[in-house]
Design an enzyme around this catalytic site. Structure first.
Site, PDB file in Angstrom:
ATOM      1  N   CYS A   7       0.902  -0.925   0.123  1.00 38.05           N
ATOM      2  CA  CYS A   7       0.311   0.058  -0.028  1.00 38.05           C
ATOM      3  C   CYS A   7       0.993   1.202   0.132  1.00 38.05           C
ATOM      4  CB  CYS A   7      -1.388  -0.276   1.089  1.00 38.05           C
ATOM      5  SG  CYS A   7       0.401  -0.369   3.174  1.00 38.05           S
ATOM      6  N   THR A   8       0.246   2.097   0.438  1.00 37.71           N
ATOM      7  CA  THR A   8       1.028   3.465  -0.124  1.00 37.71           C
ATOM      8  C   THR A   8       1.585   3.749   1.535  1.00 37.71           C
ATOM      9  OG1 THR A   8      -0.121   4.749  -1.034  1.00 37.71           O
ATOM     10  CG2 THR A   8       1.131   6.089  -0.536  1.00 37.71           C
ATOM     11  N   GLY A   9       1.397   3.944   2.397  1.00 41.14           N
ATOM     12  CA  GLY A   9       2.070   4.077   4.127  1.00 41.14           C
ATOM     13  C   GLY A   9       2.238   3.068   4.842  1.00 41.14           C
ATOM     14  N   ASN A  10       1.791   1.509   3.996  1.00 36.16           N
ATOM     15  CA  ASN A  10       2.571   0.843   5.431  1.00 36.16           C
ATOM     16  C   ASN A  10       2.109   0.747   6.506  1.00 36.16           C
ATOM     17  OD1 ASN A  10       5.313  -1.473   5.659  1.00 36.16           O
ATOM     18  ND2 ASN A  10       3.024  -2.550   5.303  1.00 36.16           N
ATOM     19  N   SER A  11       0.607   0.978   7.066  1.00 38.23           N
ATOM     20  CA  SER A  11       1.009   1.344   8.650  1.00 38.23           C
ATOM     21  C   SER A  11      -0.637   1.139   8.714  1.00 38.23           C
ATOM     22  CB  SER A  11       1.163   2.498   8.570  1.00 38.23           C
ATOM     23  OG  SER A  11      -0.565   3.423   7.889  1.00 38.23           O
ATOM     24  N   CYS A  12      -1.453   0.581   7.675  1.00 32.84           N
ATOM     25  CA  CYS A  12      -2.729   0.569   8.734  1.00 32.84           C
ATOM     26  C   CYS A  12      -3.265  -1.133   7.481  1.00 32.84           C
ATOM     27  CB  CYS A  12      -3.775   1.516   8.461  1.00 32.84           C
ATOM     28  SG  CYS A  12      -5.607   1.456   8.795  1.00 32.84           S
ATOM     29  N   ARG A  13      -3.662  -1.165   6.615  1.00 31.58           N
ATOM     30  CA  ARG A  13      -4.374  -2.169   5.955  1.00 31.58           C
ATOM     31  C   ARG A  13      -3.831  -3.191   5.240  1.00 31.58           C
ATOM     32  NH1 ARG A  13      -6.423   2.446   1.101  1.00 31.58           N
ATOM     33  NH2 ARG A  13      -4.408   2.951   1.845  1.00 31.58           N
ATOM     34  N   SER A  14      -2.398  -2.745   4.845  1.00 29.45           N
ATOM     35  CA  SER A  14      -1.413  -3.921   4.705  1.00 29.45           C
ATOM     36  C   SER A  14      -0.997  -4.346   5.939  1.00 29.45           C
ATOM     37  CB  SER A  14      -0.560  -3.220   3.842  1.00 29.45           C
ATOM     38  OG  SER A  14       0.414  -2.237   4.205  1.00 29.45           O
ATOM     39  N   SER A  32       4.753  -7.152   3.861  1.00 32.22           N
ATOM     40  CA  SER A  32       4.086  -6.224   4.042  1.00 32.22           C
ATOM     41  C   SER A  32       5.049  -4.427   3.371  1.00 32.22           C
ATOM     42  CB  SER A  32       3.326  -5.140   4.683  1.00 32.22           C
ATOM     43  OG  SER A  32       3.567  -5.326   6.181  1.00 32.22           O
ATOM     44  N   THR A  60       6.739  -4.077  11.746  1.00 32.89           N
ATOM     45  CA  THR A  60       7.368  -2.599  11.144  1.00 32.89           C
ATOM     46  C   THR A  60       7.017  -2.376  10.178  1.00 32.89           C
ATOM     47  OG1 THR A  60       9.266  -4.262  10.481  1.00 32.89           O
ATOM     48  CG2 THR A  60       9.613  -3.147  12.189  1.00 32.89           C
ATOM     49  N   ASP A  62       7.710  -1.241   6.501  1.00 30.57           N
ATOM     50  CA  ASP A  62       8.836  -0.473   5.941  1.00 30.57           C
ATOM     51  C   ASP A  62       9.281  -0.359   4.105  1.00 30.57           C
ATOM     52  OD1 ASP A  62      10.069  -2.524   7.619  1.00 30.57           O
ATOM     53  OD2 ASP A  62       9.184  -4.561   6.898  1.00 30.57           O
ATOM     54  N   CYS A  79      -4.524  -0.724  -1.926  1.00 30.77           N
ATOM     55  CA  CYS A  79      -5.909   0.118  -1.656  1.00 30.77           C
ATOM     56  C   CYS A  79      -6.501   0.700  -2.489  1.00 30.77           C
ATOM     57  CB  CYS A  79      -4.382   1.322  -2.192  1.00 30.77           C
ATOM     58  SG  CYS A  79      -4.050   1.086  -3.541  1.00 30.77           S
ATOM     59  N   CYS A  86      -2.664   3.197  -6.112  1.00 27.28           N
ATOM     60  CA  CYS A  86      -1.593   1.987  -5.776  1.00 27.28           C
ATOM     61  C   CYS A  86      -0.413   2.063  -6.140  1.00 27.28           C
ATOM     62  CB  CYS A  86      -2.520   1.027  -6.695  1.00 27.28           C
ATOM     63  SG  CYS A  86      -4.337   0.288  -6.055  1.00 27.28           S
ATOM     64  N   ASP A 103      -9.855   2.886   3.141  1.00 26.29           N
ATOM     65  CA  ASP A 103      -7.919   3.282   4.123  1.00 26.29           C
ATOM     66  C   ASP A 103      -9.019   3.965   6.037  1.00 26.29           C
ATOM     67  OD1 ASP A 103      -6.304   4.255   5.794  1.00 26.29           O
ATOM     68  OD2 ASP A 103      -5.780   5.581   4.345  1.00 26.29           O
TER      69      ASP A 103
END
Length: 151
Positions: A7-14, A32, A60, A62, A79, A86, A103
């Site tokens: 995903c974009t930020g790799n903080s939530c969905r992924s 992820s 983490t 990444d 995304c 994406c 998101d």
């Protein structure tokens, strides 16, 4: 079997997808990453996953560049919004898939509403990745019968 979730930020969905897929099968290598990794996990995602017994707090956030030199069986983008780009993975990939989700980190309103959005998206991710696991990964691991399909 190696799966990279992008995903974009790799903080939530992924991160939630990573947690679910790993919980389905410990023998799968799941990672992820994000094209613009935030470097931290979204607290709402960590809380929503803890509610269903999956601890992602040790994950983490990444950057995708960390994984470009590796070969992947699947790279899956998560995304969802039409206004969101994406990420594209340029590494070695056998199968590219997109399983999109809203998101929840963009939700606004009362704390209760925001929590409900994290839960809603979490449950959608579980359903989407359970279907992926059953139709793509388990299908490949099941032994084929030699009787011509009558067993």
């Amino acid at each position: 079997m190696k799966v990279l979730i992008l995903c974009t930020g790799n903080s939530c969905r992924s991160q939630m997808a990573h947690g679910f897929l790993q919980s389905f099968d410990k023998n799968i290598t799941v990672c992820s990453a994000g094209t613009q990794a935030s470097g931290k996990l979204n607290a709402g995602a960590v809380k929503a996953m803890a509610e269903v017994g999956i601890d992602i707090s040790h994950h983490t956030s990444d950057p995708v560049e960390k994984y470009l030199g590796e070969e992947w069986d699947y790279v899956i983008t998560v995304c969802g919004g039409a206004n969101e780009n994406c990420p594209m993975f340029i590494g070695k990939v056998n199968h590219r898939l997109h399983i999109g989700f809203d998101d929840p980190s963009h939700a606004t309103g009362t704390p209760e509403f925001i929590e409900s959005e994290f839960r809603r998206v979490r449950d959608e991710i579980k359903k989407g990745f359970q279907e992926f696991y059953i139709t793509q990964i388990r299908k490949q691991e099941l032994p084929s019968c030699s009787c011509g399909g009558t067993c």
